[in-house]
Scaffold this active site. Structure first.
Site, PDB file in Angstrom:
ATOM      1  N   TYR A 208       7.877  -4.892 -10.536  1.00 35.46           N
ATOM      2  CA  TYR A 208       8.378  -3.521 -10.354  1.00 35.46           C
ATOM      3  C   TYR A 208       9.028  -3.116 -11.686  1.00 35.46           C
ATOM      4  O   TYR A 208      10.026  -3.719 -12.084  1.00 35.46           O
ATOM      5  CB  TYR A 208       9.417  -3.465  -9.239  1.00 35.46           C
ATOM      6  CG  TYR A 208       8.848  -3.562  -7.836  1.00 35.46           C
ATOM      7  CD1 TYR A 208       8.469  -4.788  -7.282  1.00 35.46           C
ATOM      8  CD2 TYR A 208       8.682  -2.418  -7.054  1.00 35.46           C
ATOM      9  CE1 TYR A 208       7.949  -4.863  -5.998  1.00 35.46           C
ATOM     10  CE2 TYR A 208       8.153  -2.481  -5.765  1.00 35.46           C
ATOM     11  CZ  TYR A 208       7.790  -3.702  -5.246  1.00 35.46           C
ATOM     12  OH  TYR A 208       7.269  -3.779  -3.976  1.00 35.46           O
TER      13      TYR A 208
ATOM     14  N   PRO B 208       6.668   4.457  -0.614  1.00 28.92           N
ATOM     15  CA  PRO B 208       6.103   3.109  -0.599  1.00 28.92           C
ATOM     16  C   PRO B 208       6.823   2.060  -1.463  1.00 28.92           C
ATOM     17  O   PRO B 208       6.443   0.889  -1.432  1.00 28.92           O
ATOM     18  CB  PRO B 208       4.674   3.331  -1.118  1.00 28.92           C
ATOM     19  CG  PRO B 208       4.743   4.583  -1.908  1.00 28.92           C
ATOM     20  CD  PRO B 208       5.789   5.425  -1.266  1.00 28.92           C
TER      21      PRO B 208
ATOM     22  N   TYR C  81      13.717  -6.934   1.431  1.00 25.71           N
ATOM     23  CA  TYR C  81      12.321  -6.986   0.977  1.00 25.71           C
ATOM     24  C   TYR C  81      11.483  -7.930   1.838  1.00 25.71           C
ATOM     25  O   TYR C  81      10.358  -7.606   2.211  1.00 25.71           O
ATOM     26  CB  TYR C  81      12.269  -7.398  -0.502  1.00 25.71           C
ATOM     27  CG  TYR C  81      10.931  -7.087  -1.135  1.00 25.71           C
ATOM     28  CD1 TYR C  81      10.633  -5.800  -1.579  1.00 25.71           C
ATOM     29  CD2 TYR C  81       9.966  -8.069  -1.278  1.00 25.71           C
ATOM     30  CE1 TYR C  81       9.401  -5.505  -2.135  1.00 25.71           C
ATOM     31  CE2 TYR C  81       8.734  -7.790  -1.839  1.00 25.71           C
ATOM     32  CZ  TYR C  81       8.457  -6.503  -2.272  1.00 25.71           C
ATOM     33  OH  TYR C  81       7.227  -6.208  -2.823  1.00 25.71           O
TER      34      TYR C  81
ATOM     35  N   LYS D  48       7.134  -0.960   2.877  1.00 28.80           N
ATOM     36  CA  LYS D  48       7.614  -1.087   4.257  1.00 28.80           C
ATOM     37  C   LYS D  48       6.786  -0.383   5.333  1.00 28.80           C
ATOM     38  O   LYS D  48       6.956  -0.668   6.528  1.00 28.80           O
ATOM     39  CB  LYS D  48       9.058  -0.536   4.353  1.00 28.80           C
ATOM     40  CG  LYS D  48      10.067  -1.382   3.622  1.00 28.80           C
ATOM     41  CD  LYS D  48      10.247  -2.727   4.301  1.00 28.80           C
ATOM     42  CE  LYS D  48      11.022  -3.700   3.479  1.00 28.80           C
ATOM     43  NZ  LYS D  48      10.571  -5.067   3.618  1.00 28.80           N
TER      44      LYS D  48
ATOM     45  N   HIS E  90       4.118 -15.090  -1.613  1.00 28.63           N
ATOM     46  CA  HIS E  90       4.936 -14.870  -2.812  1.00 28.63           C
ATOM     47  C   HIS E  90       6.395 -15.158  -2.498  1.00 28.63           C
ATOM     48  O   HIS E  90       6.942 -14.616  -1.545  1.00 28.63           O
ATOM     49  CB  HIS E  90       4.808 -13.422  -3.291  1.00 28.63           C
ATOM     50  CG  HIS E  90       3.507 -13.119  -3.948  1.00 28.63           C
ATOM     51  ND1 HIS E  90       3.344 -12.062  -4.815  1.00 28.63           N
ATOM     52  CD2 HIS E  90       2.317 -13.742  -3.897  1.00 28.63           C
ATOM     53  CE1 HIS E  90       2.099 -12.049  -5.255  1.00 28.63           C
ATOM     54  NE2 HIS E  90       1.444 -13.042  -4.700  1.00 28.63           N
TER      55      HIS E  90
HETATM   56  P1  FAD Z   1      -2.241   4.822  10.268  1.00 29.69           P
HETATM   57  O1  FAD Z   1      -2.638   3.635   9.523  1.00 29.69           O
HETATM   58  O2  FAD Z   1      -2.222   6.138   9.569  1.00 29.69           O
HETATM   59  O3  FAD Z   1      -3.204   4.922  11.535  1.00 29.69           O
HETATM   60  C1  FAD Z   1      -3.298   6.093  12.320  1.00 29.69           C
HETATM   61  C2  FAD Z   1      -4.708   6.174  12.862  1.00 29.69           C
HETATM   62  O4  FAD Z   1      -4.799   7.295  13.738  1.00 29.69           O
HETATM   63  C3  FAD Z   1      -5.730   6.411  11.761  1.00 29.69           C
HETATM   64  O5  FAD Z   1      -6.768   5.480  11.882  1.00 29.69           O
HETATM   65  C4  FAD Z   1      -6.192   7.828  11.988  1.00 29.69           C
HETATM   66  O6  FAD Z   1      -7.548   8.031  11.606  1.00 29.69           O
HETATM   67  C5  FAD Z   1      -6.003   7.976  13.470  1.00 29.69           C
HETATM   68  N1  FAD Z   1      -5.823   9.340  13.956  1.00 29.69           N
HETATM   69  C6  FAD Z   1      -5.223  10.388  13.328  1.00 29.69           C
HETATM   70  N2  FAD Z   1      -5.260  11.486  14.107  1.00 29.69           N
HETATM   71  C7  FAD Z   1      -5.893  11.114  15.248  1.00 29.69           C
HETATM   72  C8  FAD Z   1      -6.244  11.818  16.423  1.00 29.69           C
HETATM   73  N3  FAD Z   1      -5.942  13.108  16.576  1.00 29.69           N
HETATM   74  N4  FAD Z   1      -6.867  11.157  17.394  1.00 29.69           N
HETATM   75  C9  FAD Z   1      -7.187   9.817  17.244  1.00 29.69           C
HETATM   76  N5  FAD Z   1      -6.886   9.125  16.144  1.00 29.69           N
HETATM   77  C10 FAD Z   1      -6.245   9.767  15.156  1.00 29.69           C
HETATM   78  N6  FAD Z   1       2.509   1.589   2.648  1.00 29.69           N
HETATM   79  C11 FAD Z   1       2.944   0.654   1.843  1.00 29.69           C
HETATM   80  O7  FAD Z   1       3.825  -0.105   2.239  1.00 29.69           O
HETATM   81  N7  FAD Z   1       2.387   0.497   0.588  1.00 29.69           N
HETATM   82  C12 FAD Z   1       1.370   1.307   0.135  1.00 29.69           C
HETATM   83  O8  FAD Z   1       0.885   1.158  -0.956  1.00 29.69           O
HETATM   84  C13 FAD Z   1       0.919   2.318   0.969  1.00 29.69           C
HETATM   85  N8  FAD Z   1      -0.058   3.150   0.564  1.00 29.69           N
HETATM   86  C14 FAD Z   1      -0.444   4.151   1.384  1.00 29.69           C
HETATM   87  C15 FAD Z   1      -1.408   5.060   0.956  1.00 29.69           C
HETATM   88  C16 FAD Z   1      -1.782   6.125   1.765  1.00 29.69           C
HETATM   89  C17 FAD Z   1      -2.826   7.106   1.274  1.00 29.69           C
HETATM   90  C18 FAD Z   1      -1.172   6.289   3.024  1.00 29.69           C
HETATM   91  C19 FAD Z   1      -1.546   7.458   3.924  1.00 29.69           C
HETATM   92  C20 FAD Z   1      -0.224   5.365   3.459  1.00 29.69           C
HETATM   93  C21 FAD Z   1       0.159   4.301   2.653  1.00 29.69           C
HETATM   94  N9  FAD Z   1       1.130   3.380   3.058  1.00 29.69           N
HETATM   95  C22 FAD Z   1       1.531   2.423   2.247  1.00 29.69           C
HETATM   96  C23 FAD Z   1       1.733   3.407   4.358  1.00 29.69           C
HETATM   97  C24 FAD Z   1       1.055   2.471   5.345  1.00 29.69           C
HETATM   98  O9  FAD Z   1      -0.303   2.341   5.027  1.00 29.69           O
HETATM   99  C25 FAD Z   1       1.286   3.063   6.722  1.00 29.69           C
HETATM  100  O10 FAD Z   1       2.670   3.017   6.962  1.00 29.69           O
HETATM  101  C26 FAD Z   1       0.512   2.386   7.850  1.00 29.69           C
HETATM  102  O11 FAD Z   1      -0.853   2.686   7.738  1.00 29.69           O
HETATM  103  C27 FAD Z   1       1.042   2.827   9.207  1.00 29.69           C
HETATM  104  O12 FAD Z   1       0.170   2.424  10.225  1.00 29.69           O
HETATM  105  P2  FAD Z   1      -0.071   3.357  11.472  1.00 29.69           P
HETATM  106  O13 FAD Z   1      -0.996   2.583  12.361  1.00 29.69           O
HETATM  107  O14 FAD Z   1       1.203   3.846  12.012  1.00 29.69           O
HETATM  108  O15 FAD Z   1      -0.795   4.655  10.911  1.00 29.69           O
HETATM  109  C1  DHB Z   2       1.879  -2.733  -2.767  1.00 31.51           C
HETATM  110  C2  DHB Z   2       2.271  -1.497  -2.329  1.00 31.51           C
HETATM  111  C3  DHB Z   2       3.608  -1.176  -2.336  1.00 31.51           C
HETATM  112  O1  DHB Z   2       4.000   0.022  -1.915  1.00 31.51           O
HETATM  113  C4  DHB Z   2       4.546  -2.077  -2.781  1.00 31.51           C
HETATM  114  O2  DHB Z   2       5.856  -1.727  -2.812  1.00 31.51           O
HETATM  115  C5  DHB Z   2       4.141  -3.330  -3.204  1.00 31.51           C
HETATM  116  C6  DHB Z   2       2.799  -3.647  -3.198  1.00 31.51           C
HETATM  117  C7  DHB Z   2       0.443  -3.072  -2.748  1.00 31.51           C
HETATM  118  O3  DHB Z   2      -0.365  -2.206  -2.359  1.00 31.51           O
HETATM  119  O4  DHB Z   2       0.080  -4.178  -3.139  1.00 31.51           O
END
Ligand code: FAD
Ligand code: DHB
Length: 390
Positions: free
Chosen positions: A201, A291, A383, A295, A72
């Site tokens: 948005y 969100p 962005y 980021k 995009h």
């Molecule tokens: P995570 O993806 O959370 O990975 C952490 C991993 O550690 C998980 O698999 C978990 O099961 C595991 N874990 C937890 N505790 C333990 C333990 N004690 N021992 C072993 N493993 C463990 N960001 C956006 O930009 N847009 C969005 O729309 C968006 N939607 C989201 C919706 C939800 C419900 C959530 C929770 C987050 C969302 N985010 C979004 C944020 C984005 O998904 C996260 O920033 C991203 O997943 C970060 O990656 P990570 O690997 O740090 O953490």
């Molecule tokens: C999506 C999620 C976001 O938080 C955002 O700012 C833009 C797109 C998505 O899930 O597609």
């Protein structure tokens, strides 16, 4: 068991770190409490910054992303009955974002790790981390009912906001900065074409809405709701009506079967420093952004890029300066991204505790953005993703 880096969590942060370390010739073991199926199906983010895409492609896990990801070059802002396109590429010297679901990144990384003989242990339990303040870090966990100990040189806490690694750091070692927003997002995945080929948005007096997608026939749509909203209280008909209202007249919203429905809370959170002895935090374990700026995943990727480089310098040349500066390097980016995410959130959401003055200020800010190349550039360069610090 013994390895060089024990990684807790198989989200994007933990898996990418393991992959980057493998490329640098460093062994790691990833421990994950959930099943492989669960982490591969977990629906979360979808927008990848240019730097995230470049990194994934350059480290050999970008084949499907390059084929299936949707590039995009702009986003649309809707406010006060107007539509304004921010031309991301024109404003940033050709940079872009790619829409590719987080769980697809996770699938690609798991496949790459397993194909290279990497150890990713799913469905482990009772994970705890020890010895990181001294020279003998240890991760204890149960796997298939048996208690195991993983001895390592370093531990990477990539276990998300609710994980055990940050909690294991001694009281007083961390300063926590936290803000909960008085609203959440209700998100749906729908089998229907998105209303536009770019993300929209929308600022609306009833609250924010975001029109995103996963494929040209699969929409990912969100709208602002109460923080603890029960998604079951929202019938499909009510969801479509709310989305239609917030999208405004003049654009058709095609309805389709709703495949998934969920509510996400909104929080800004930073734990600093992101290191205690030989335990390093990365991704959501160290910070959460609301969100609105898309980021969270990108910030997790930036952290592990920095950590992998620092660990590689340590193993290859015995240099510890990059490891010593890990937290400082990451936090410079983290705070800038927190600022951007907070700014987008504050500009676009209905703020329940504030009155019409604030709404008029938001509209003035959006109007200014639409009319100013300088302001549009500031949005666009954040962005598509700020340059990596090193
Ligand atoms: P995570 O993806 O959370 O990975 C952490 C991993 O550690 C998980 O698999 C978990 O099961 C595991 N874990 C937890 N505790 C333990 C333990 N004690 N021992 C072993 N493993 C463990 N960001 C956006 O930009 N847009 C969005 O729309 C968006 N939607 C989201 C919706 C939800 C419900 C959530 C929770 C987050 C969302 N985010 C979004 C944020 C984005 O998904 C996260 O920033 C991203 O997943 C970060 O990656 P990570 O690997 O740090 O953490
Ligand atoms: C999506 C999620 C976001 O938080 C955002 O700012 C833009 C797109 C998505 O899930 O597609």
């Amino acid at each position: 068991m013994r390895t060089q880096v024990g990684i807790v969590g198989a989200g994007p942060a933990g898996l990418l770190l393991s992959h980057l370390l493998h490329i640098a010739g460093i062994r790691s073991v990833v421990l994950e409490i959930q099943s492989r199926h669960y982490v591969e199906q977990r629906i979360r983010a979808g927008v990848l910054e240019q730097g995230t895409v470049d990194l994934l492609v350059n480290c050999g896990v970008g084949a499907r992303l390059e084929k299936e990801g949707l590039v995009h070059r702009g986003i649309e802002l809707r406010f006060g009955g107007r539509a304004h396109r921010i031309d991301l590429s024109a404003l940033t010297g050709g940079r872009a974002i790619t829409v590719y679901a987080q769980q697809e990144v996770v699938k690609d990384l798991i496949q790459a790790r397993l194909a290279a003989g990497g150890q990713v242990l799913f469905e482990v339990a009772d994970v705890s981390v020890h010895g990181f303040a001294g020279g003998a870090p240890l991760v204890r966990f149960r796997s298939q009912g048996v208690t195991e100990e993983l001895a390592c040189d370093f531990i990477a806490g990539c276990d998300g906001y609710h994980g055990v690694c940050r909690q294991a750091m001694p009281a007083g070692a961390l300063t926590l900065h936290e803000k909960d927003y008085p609203f959440g997002w209700l998100g749906i995945l729908s089998e229907s074409p998105p209303p536009s080929h770019e993300l929209i948005y929308a600022h609306h007096e009833r609250g924010f809405a975001l029109f995103s997608m996963r494929t040209p026939s699969l929409s990912r749509l969100y709208f602002q709701c109460a923080p603890g909203e029960n998604p079951a209280a929202w019938s499909d008909a009510r969801i479509w009506s709310e989305l239609r209202t917030r999208l405004g007249n003049g654009t058709t919203l095609q309805e389709g079967p709703i495949l998934q429905k969920g509510v996400t809370g909104m929080r800004s959170f930073v734990a600093e420093p992101m290191q205690c002895g030989r335990l390093f935090l990365a991704g959501d374990a160290a910070h959460i952004v609301p969100p609105t700026g898309a980021k969270g995943l990108n910030l997790a990727v930036a952290d592990v890029r920095t950590l992998a480089k620092a660990l590689a310098a340590c193993y290859a040349d015995g240099r510890t300066d990059l490891l010593d500066r890990y937290s400082e390097t990451c936090l410079r980016r983290v705070w800038k991204v927190q600022r951007f995410s907070w700014w987008m959130t504050s500009m676009l959401h209905r703020l329940p505790d504030e009155g019409p003055l604030r709404q008029r200020l938001q509209l003035a800010e959006l109007d200014y953005l639409a009319g100013s190349r300088a302001a549009s550039t500031a949005l666009a360069e954040n962005y598509v993703g700020l340059p990596f610090d090193d």
